[in-house]
Design a protein around this motif. Sequence first.
Motif, PDB file in Angstrom:
ATOM      1  N   ARG A 142       0.621  -1.515   0.345  1.00  0.00           N
ATOM      2  CA  ARG A 142      -0.177   0.074  -0.339  1.00  0.00           C
ATOM      3  C   ARG A 142       0.778   1.312   0.014  1.00  0.00           C
ATOM      4  N   SER A 143       2.431   1.220   0.247  1.00  0.00           N
ATOM      5  CA  SER A 143       3.522   2.149  -0.499  1.00  0.00           C
ATOM      6  C   SER A 143       2.748   2.961   0.610  1.00  0.00           C
ATOM      7  N   THR A 181       4.270  10.508   4.494  1.00  0.00           N
ATOM      8  CA  THR A 181       3.857   9.156   4.259  1.00  0.00           C
ATOM      9  C   THR A 181       2.127   9.716   4.143  1.00  0.00           C
ATOM     10  N   GLN A 203       7.526   6.382   3.490  1.00  0.00           N
ATOM     11  CA  GLN A 203       8.603   6.867   2.907  1.00  0.00           C
ATOM     12  C   GLN A 203       9.518   7.164   2.660  1.00  0.00           C
TER      13      GLN A 203
END
Length: 504
Positions: free
Chosen positions: A433-434, A476, A437
Amino acid sequence: MSELPQPSPGSRASGLISRSHLGIDPFELRLPETLADAAAAVANGSWAHAGGIDVAQRLRAGEVADELVPLCAPRRSAGAGLERLTEISLGERSLFIGAGVSHARIESDPLVQAHRPDVASAWRTIGNVRIRAAGTLGGNLAAFHPGYDAAPILAAAGAELVVAEPDGTEVRCAVADVPRDRLIVGCEIPLSGRVVYDRSLKPVVSVAVGEQAVAIGCAYAATHVIPHGAANPESVTAAVAALGDPIENAFASAAYRRRMISVLVDRCLRMHAEPPAPAGDDRMGVPATRPGSTREVATPDARSLEAAPPARSQDVQSPDAVSRDGTGSMAHVEMHLNGEPLAVAAPPSEMLVDTIRTRAGLGSTRVGCDQAVCGACTVLVDGTPTASCSTFAWQADGSEVLTIEAANRPASAGGRGDVESILPVVQGAFAERSAFQCGYCTPGLILVAAALLARHPEPDRAAICDWLDSNVCRCTGYLMVIEAVEAAAAAVRNSGDADLEDTP
């Protein structure tokens, strides 16, 4: 079991060199044999140690403690009166809560929920999941900080504090009158009454309103108690109008604080006149019901219930042994770190984050704010999210400690509710889901999410937000993190359903 290398000769006397030790001078650790022993030590200037988070922050702020006294009976001397400090018990007219009882246990204990659900609800707003798991009633009070929550809640609820004289005899006093040189044993809360607490404007002001008293936090040098309550709102209004000037600092002007005191007092008086909200459950900060939820939690007549036994992960622990080597005391600590035995002889001032990073060489446990706020240092101690930057290493003695590196271990046989089995699932969901960062905060987020799913496999979004409330991410964006936890929860449930289908 092997001994890890000890600190090099160039290390600070207080422990390993790291940000978490800047400003902390060495201290001794005294393990009391009896309640009278602990009370005498505090009367002679030693610091009582409960959850320890406030102690760590006070030491970093420049205060000096020659000796800490853990408020939990060491395993080698259980039954010497110290067990009273971790007791919740029901009396004829009051509910007793020991000074060593954690915030999480206060909000979830069946006796508190049955007889003072208002106190449980007020306690549920304190701090975050790590603070509630480690912080204690006594530690909150013993810090004597005007912005802390326990004093206004208890004062408005009409509670009395139980303190121990140097010989161990117990006396009662008002919350506002507790002496600084006495050991706080606990508090007695009347079985009747209701308190409403609003801390939404901290650190500007907080307000608690009970039937007979109003308590104001943050706005004065100490918690200010007005001897009028919801039973006489006109007198409360007049008393608020006659208050002296609040403090003025970087958070707010005196004029703004005065205005906000009136706003919160009026709000709490209105809330006090409304029907109380449903009682909570054991979700460490998550109410029993949410908007749109049909789930109900029954509140039994707990007069027939025994006090719930203290959960090990929620109460203060003490090392089995303290020895002296000529340069100061050393605490002999044994734990399991990611399933492997770890034995160290550490200075009492050594933080758990240093034991993990420098002694064990596991660098994914970060040092961030150093104030138990940002969540970067989070580890799981006996399955409970813990701020390792503000937890002394000796507090983890005898515990199971997990860091993010545990996600790369072979799959656990624990099953659906086992946190080690859940960790790699959460880690995979974050990648898919990314939900990261730079990654600095990610280990702490994953560990907290795994602990949540181990307790509650079907959390709603409100519960997820509550548990991740103070895990700070600066790059993020929290939506992807929340979605990753939701995806992990679904994966854990699907995995459990598949296991059930495969069972003959």
